[in-house]
Design an enzyme around this catalytic site. Structure first.
Site, PDB file in Angstrom:
ATOM      1  N   HIS A  66       4.730   0.234   0.221  1.00  0.00           N
ATOM      2  CA  HIS A  66       5.472  -0.517   1.230  1.00  0.00           C
ATOM      3  C   HIS A  66       4.621  -1.642   1.805  1.00  0.00           C
ATOM      4  O   HIS A  66       3.396  -1.668   1.640  1.00  0.00           O
ATOM      5  CB  HIS A  66       6.020   0.389   2.334  1.00  0.00           C
ATOM      6  CG  HIS A  66       4.981   1.217   3.041  1.00  0.00           C
ATOM      7  ND1 HIS A  66       4.417   2.340   2.479  1.00  0.00           N
ATOM      8  CD2 HIS A  66       4.415   1.083   4.257  1.00  0.00           C
ATOM      9  CE1 HIS A  66       3.547   2.862   3.319  1.00  0.00           C
ATOM     10  NE2 HIS A  66       3.513   2.116   4.411  1.00  0.00           N
ATOM     11  N   ARG A 118       4.917   6.349  13.520  1.00  0.00           N
ATOM     12  CA  ARG A 118       4.869   6.957  12.191  1.00  0.00           C
ATOM     13  C   ARG A 118       4.444   8.415  12.295  1.00  0.00           C
ATOM     14  O   ARG A 118       3.463   8.736  12.977  1.00  0.00           O
ATOM     15  CB  ARG A 118       3.877   6.202  11.295  1.00  0.00           C
ATOM     16  CG  ARG A 118       3.910   6.676   9.831  1.00  0.00           C
ATOM     17  CD  ARG A 118       2.871   5.962   9.000  1.00  0.00           C
ATOM     18  NE  ARG A 118       1.565   6.613   9.070  1.00  0.00           N
ATOM     19  CZ  ARG A 118       0.447   6.124   8.534  1.00  0.00           C
ATOM     20  NH1 ARG A 118       0.477   4.961   7.903  1.00  0.00           N
ATOM     21  NH2 ARG A 118      -0.697   6.772   8.643  1.00  0.00           N
ATOM     22  N   ASP A 129       0.573   5.052   1.859  1.00  0.00           N
ATOM     23  CA  ASP A 129      -0.155   5.520   3.028  1.00  0.00           C
ATOM     24  C   ASP A 129      -1.324   6.438   2.661  1.00  0.00           C
ATOM     25  O   ASP A 129      -1.157   7.439   1.953  1.00  0.00           O
ATOM     26  CB  ASP A 129       0.781   6.249   3.994  1.00  0.00           C
ATOM     27  CG  ASP A 129       1.640   5.302   4.817  1.00  0.00           C
ATOM     28  OD1 ASP A 129       1.239   4.129   4.982  1.00  0.00           O
ATOM     29  OD2 ASP A 129       2.712   5.734   5.298  1.00  0.00           O
ATOM     30  N   HIS A 158       0.834  -1.200   0.000  1.00  0.00           N
ATOM     31  CA  HIS A 158       0.000   0.000   0.000  1.00  0.00           C
ATOM     32  C   HIS A 158       0.867   1.249   0.000  1.00  0.00           C
ATOM     33  O   HIS A 158       2.064   1.205   0.289  1.00  0.00           O
ATOM     34  CB  HIS A 158      -0.940   0.024   1.208  1.00  0.00           C
ATOM     35  CG  HIS A 158      -0.222   0.163   2.529  1.00  0.00           C
ATOM     36  ND1 HIS A 158       0.468  -0.884   3.120  1.00  0.00           N
ATOM     37  CD2 HIS A 158      -0.084   1.219   3.369  1.00  0.00           C
ATOM     38  CE1 HIS A 158       0.993  -0.477   4.265  1.00  0.00           C
ATOM     39  NE2 HIS A 158       0.686   0.797   4.441  1.00  0.00           N
TER      40      HIS A 158
END
Length: 299
Positions: free
Chosen positions: A252, A267, A102, A100
């Site tokens: 990623h 994150r 983000d 995906h």
């Protein structure tokens, strides 16, 4: 390669990824240094800073040097008292083990993501990052010409696999508590480099103008180029590492290969612009709001 400001850039993958050596991210960083780090990011797509051992405040400060920050997530809660930090917690059943980019289900996904390793399992738990510009260049010309014309619908609300446990079910409920559907170009033009990259991934669920079966087939074909081994770098974490990747031109994946062991990253994401296709047409919302609670308005 040694830069003019004195740090070294060491490639770790043939088509994506580099380690940055000789930079202390806890120090006050000169604007010229940030400019060169950003240049390295544009070239290599994903940068690894080893053994930094930042705290939350220093991670926030570093990420903010690349632009205004988003809040943690459009639907998922942040770290307590830290509205800009998303805990990436490897509890079984809620692991993001799919390719995906983000938050592509909103109109203005992040420009860049920073991940900081806090609790790392003794084996497994790596992060794979793929270069979607290299994937686009790999396409045969007829497929590139087709991709240039296509739009995909990205959503956080689709037929997920059944949750493995009650905690995973609660996480899924929160994840879809606000539902979003956004149309993005299948080929996004990078706003800084002009590169074209395949802008799809796990939240891309259908192709505009095609039925479900044809959509799945087309997305599978394009995605197979993104995830070719030559387009991927594998980041093996140690506690204290920080990874910065360009969310506009990468995907990623965090393989679920560490059993019941704990894994925790934090994150922080940098706000981005509205994606544009090869003809300049901008992404647009199909369902949901403009996610202004999550990301600042595009300039």
């Amino acid at each position: 390669m040694t830069t003019s400001t004195g740090f070294d850039v060491r490639r770790i993958g043939g088509r994506i990824g580099a380690e940055i050596l000789g930079v202390d991210l806890s120090a006050d960083l000169d604007p010229a240094l940030i400019t060169e780090i950003n240049s390295a990011l544009l070239e290599h797509k994903a940068l690894v800073f080893r053994d930094q051992h930042l705290d939350d405040a220093r991670q926030l400060r570093f990420a903010s040097l690349f632009g205004e920050l988003t809040t943690a997530h459009p639907t998922v809660p942040s770290v307590d008292g830290q509205p800009h930090i998303l805990p990436v917690d490897g509890d079984e059943g809620i692991r993001a083990n799919q390719w995906h980019t983000d938050v592509t289900f909103v109109r203005t996904p992040p420009k860049a993501s920073t991940l900081r390793g806090i609790v790392i399992p003794p084996y497994g738990g790596n992060t794979l990052i793929a270069n979607s510009a290299a994937a686009y260049r790999d396409l045969p010309e007829p497929l590139r010409e087709l991709a240039d014309k296509l739009w995909a619908v990205h959503t956080n609300d689709y037929d997920y696999a059944a949750p493995k446990n009650e905690k995973a079910a609660e996480h899924r409920k929160r994840f879809v508590s606000r539902k979003y559907r956004t149309a993005h170009p299948v080929v996004r033009v990078h706003p800084e480099t002009g590169e074209r990259g395949l802008y799809i991934g796990g939240f891309a669920q259908s192709i505009v103008g095609f039925g479900p079966s044809d959509s799945r087939d087309l997305l599978r074909i394009f995605q197979s180029y993104v995830t070719r081994p030559e387009n991927i770098v594998r980041v093996t974490w140690t506690p204290g590492d920080l990874v910065l990747f360009d969310n506009r031109i990468t995907q990623h994946y965090a393989p679920d290969d560490y059993g019941a062991l704990p894994r925790l990253l934090h994150r922080v994401t940098v706000a981005g612009d509205i994606p544009a296709g090869v003809d300049g047409t901008l992404s647009h919302v199909l369902k949901g709001d403009d996610a202004s609670h999550y990301t600042p308005a595009a300039g």
